[in-house]
Structure formats: C-alpha cells, structure tokens
Design an enzyme around this catalytic site. Structure first.
Site: not given
Length: 474
Positions: A166, A416, A441
């Site tokens: 991320s 995602d 994710h």
C-alpha cells in the site's frame, strides 16, 4: 460525516465521501493480531529536517529488528513503514518472515515519522503547521535511507531489499528510485504510485468494486445499485430515519438525513474489496473467507421493495461489523484505532498525497460523485491552512516516466480498488508487474496460507525469483 476530503489509505483505506469527491480515510481495525513473531525494538536518532542546514534538531525513530536467521554477509529485508504503528505492519507482513530463513536475512521494520512512537515533537507533533511541516514522503524516505546506511556501517556493506504494501509499497518503490545505493531492489505490493491527478482515471476504483460484486451475483449487483435511492426514499418517509436506525441496529439515531449511513456503507464496500482474502482474516475486521461473496449471498435474490432491500442489506452488513456477534450495535462514528494514524494521513492527504477517487453511477453502482479538486483545495486550506500540491508527486517521483529505473516488482490484486493507480504491466525486464487474479489488497505480503490461490503463490514465486536475481548480481 467524518472529516471531508481527508483520507486514503493505501493499506487500510476506508473511503470517505465528500462534496469534493472520494477521499480515503483509515479503516477501522479491531486490534493487533496475535503474533508469534519476535523482534527487538530499537530507536535511531534522525534529524527532523534532512533538507535544510538551518537546524540540527533530532527525534527518535522506532524500528523493529530480528536477527534470528541472519548470517554475516547476508541481506537485510527492510520494510518501509506506512501510516501507522509499525508493530501492526510487522505482524501483518508474514511474507518477509516466511522467506527470511531461506535467505538468512535480517528483518528490519522501520516506522514512518509522525506515526506510532516516532513523533518528532512528542505530543506536540500535531499541534500546528510548524510542527507538521516535516511530515512528507520525502522526509520519510530520507529517514529510511539514513537508517539503512547506519545499519550497513554496523553490519557490513551487505545488500538491502525494500518491502512494502500500500503506502508502504509506494515508499519501497520510491526508495529504490530516489536512493538506488540504499537498496538493490524493492517489492512494492499494491502500490498505487499513479493514483494521482493527471496519471489515473478516478472512476476506476469503484468500477473494480462493482465488477467484483457482479462476479459473485448479478442480483447482488442490482440490489446494491438500488440500495442508495432506497435509503434516500425511506429516509424521506414519516418515521423513515427511525426505521433505518432500527433496521441497521445503529448505536445512535440518524438525525436530519441518511447521509451518514450512506457514507458508512460506501466505505464498507471499499474496505470489503480490499480484504476479500481467500481465508478468514482480522485485518480490518474479523471476517470470513471471501467476505464479498458471503455478503452477496444474502443479496442474491430479487427484492420486492425498498424496505425488503434495506432489510437484506442491513443483515448482510452484520458480516462486516459483527461477524463475531459481539457488537451490540453499529457505530457509524467509529474511527481508526491508534494502530492507524488518521491525523497524520489526513494531513498528508492535504499536502502531497491527493489521490483522486470518484464515481459516475454508470460504470459503477454507487451514487454519482465527481472529484472536485478546487473543493478539496479549499477544504484543506480551511482545515490545515495549507495549499495542496496535486501534481507534486509526479514531479518528485517521475510519474509514468520511470522506465529508466531498475529492480522493482509491482504486484496488484485484480480486484483491489487501488489497482487502477498501480503499475499493471511490466515496463522492462527489471520493472516487473504481477497481477493476481481474484487478488485483494497486498495479499501477497501476508503470510502463506493453505487457502492461497495459485496466483498468489505464483506472485510470491516471481518476487522470490527477482530477489534471488538481485542478490546474485550484487
């Protein structure tokens, strides 16, 4: 609703609806995962401003270190901390722990400044703009580079490989770009380095979520689409807000209108897509395997009217907020726990990390909401007295002109929501893209699980092959 424009998260992103468009806000987290990982907590003295000679003020950056598997001359696997407490990321990045023994690697998890215990000005770190001014990705990357340099002076000029998921994945990629002498390569999972104005389509995130819902059930897709006008219409009825309060088991009654409920639901669909893992997990909430599929099973039949639609939706949402059966009611006010640094990320989202997300209600099943940059800028000026720089990230890190960079693996889950801002095709032999079908994710950064799909396993194998290549070339 919560703070308007503030929020994104790349990792625990919870979307936040505003008049300006979608912003992301940190998602709720129910606490630390039980972990058998062992590490030593250390602190490293960093200068607060790496780019000025006007001050030599320092602060203590926390980092976690494990040398159980390390042998002299072997590599450091270095995790680039995200927007939160580093122990949370350490316990959720099992891939590094899984492969460390094979490579005899030292593990280091470095905390991002202004998060967790790494507060440059202690409890005053968020007091005013003069203190917050040093909260930037550039300063954080410099912290990482300086810490790596110190570790290599201590343990020898050994190779270092960066990891991150991320926002941490973005930092891992940018660390390789900006400080190529610090790390020989980077594994950047679910790193939306192109989720910025001029580089992406803001509609893509919710188109991905809509496609995921449709994959499981067309009726679920239709019911979610019609749930928004249903909420609006029921709220306008006599006693409608009270009915909605009871139907969704809200802790506090809705007042004035139903906007807060709609905002929460929109956020939840975003979160669910992020954590649609093939096994039970406690990443954002305690959830079953493939939670979007399970929720859609409760919405998989034609529903006759508004009330039936919303009763079914309310029942389905219990899987998200009350899967354990321990929550007496739904609290729409719930913010992130201290594990995630909401205050810090909100500020970053108002300076350089403006990541546009919008909906059009045509290619997605969510209420139409454009991205209004002018409104975001005005909101940020009011909140923090800062003027955002929406195009600075492209200037600073090269945007899509990165083909000259080497040794980065970008992985993305196909479902995602952040895939739209990610690198989804290989740009060269050493800028490798891996797209995980059915992936959520940064699922590849999580610990290996018997329920992992073949694509997840293959993604990790590609990452390992590149790690070995980089080490062989060092």
């Amino acid at each position: 609703m919560m703070n308007k424009y503030l929020t994104t998260s790349l990792i625990f992103l919870m979307s936040c609806w505003s008049s300006s468009g979608w912003l992301i806000r940190k998602a709720q987290h129910t606490g630390f995962l039980p972990s058998s990982y062992e590490y030593e907590t250390k602190y490293f003295e960093q200068v607060i401003d790496h780019f000025s000679f006007n001050t030599d003020t320092t602060y203590k950056q926390r980092y976690l270190i494990n040398t159980e598997y390390w042998k002299e001359g072997k590599p450091i696997f270095f995790y680039c901390g995200n927007e939160g407490d580093i122990t949370w990321f350490c316990n959720n990045t099992g891939f590094m722990w899984d492969i460390a023994p094979h490579y005899n690697a030292m593990l280091v998890f470095a905390e991002h400044r202004y998060y967790g215990e790494s507060l440059p000005f202690g409890n005053d770190s968020y007091k005013n703009l003069s203190y917050l001014a040093y909260l930037t990705s550039e300063q954080a990357l410099a912290d990482f580079a300086v810490l790596i340099s110190a570790l290599r002076k201590q343990h020898g000029q050994i190779p270092v490989i960066a990891f991150g998921g991320s926002y941490g994945g973005m930092l891992a990629a940018w660390l390789r770009m900006k400080y190529p002498s610090a790390v020989i390569g980077s594994i950047a999972a679910s790193a939306p380095i192109w989720q910025f104005s001029g580089l992406c389509n803001c509609e893509t995130a919710f188109e991905i979520i809509s496609d995921l819902i449709s994959k499981y059930s067309h009726n679920c897709y239709l019911n979610v689409r019609k749930s928004w006008p249903a909420i609006y219409d029921v709220a306008k009825e006599a006693g409608g807000l009270l009915w909605l309060t009871k139907a969704f088991s809200l802790c506090k009654p809705l007042k004035d209108d139903s906007s807060q409920l709609q905002e929460w639901l929109q956020s939840v669909w975003f979160n669910l897509a992020e954590v649609n893992y093939p096994y039970p997990a406690k990443f954002l909430q305690t959830l079953p395997a493939w939670p979007v599929k399970i929720i859609c099973e409760k919405l998989s039949h034609p529903l006759a009217d508004n009330h039936k639609t919303l009763e079914a939706l309310a029942d389905a949402m219990k899987i998200y907020y009350n899967y354990t059966g321990e929550s007496p009611c739904l609290d729409l006010q719930t913010e992130a726990t201290p594990s995630l640094g909401v205050k810090g990320w909100n500020f970053q989202a108002c300076t350089e990390m403006l990541m546009p997300i919008c909906t059009d209600n045509h290619n997605d099943i969510f209420p139409k909401q454009p991205w209004n940059l002018d409104d975001v800028i005005n909101d940020c000026k009011k909140q923090y007295s800062v003027t955002p720089r929406p195009y600075w990230i492209e200037t600073q890190y090269g945007g899509k002109n990165i083909s000259g960079i080497t040794n980065i693996v970008f992985s993305n889950g196909f479902y995602d929501p952040w895939r739209g801002g990610g690198v989804t095709r290989s740009l060269s032999e050493s800028l490798v893209s891996v797209v995980i079908s059915d992936g959520a994710h940064h699922v590849d950064m999580r610990a290996a699980n018997p329920a992992d799909t073949e694509d997840i396993k293959q993604a990790r194998q590609i990452e390992r092959e590149n790690i070995e290549k980089w080490l062989d070339e060092y």
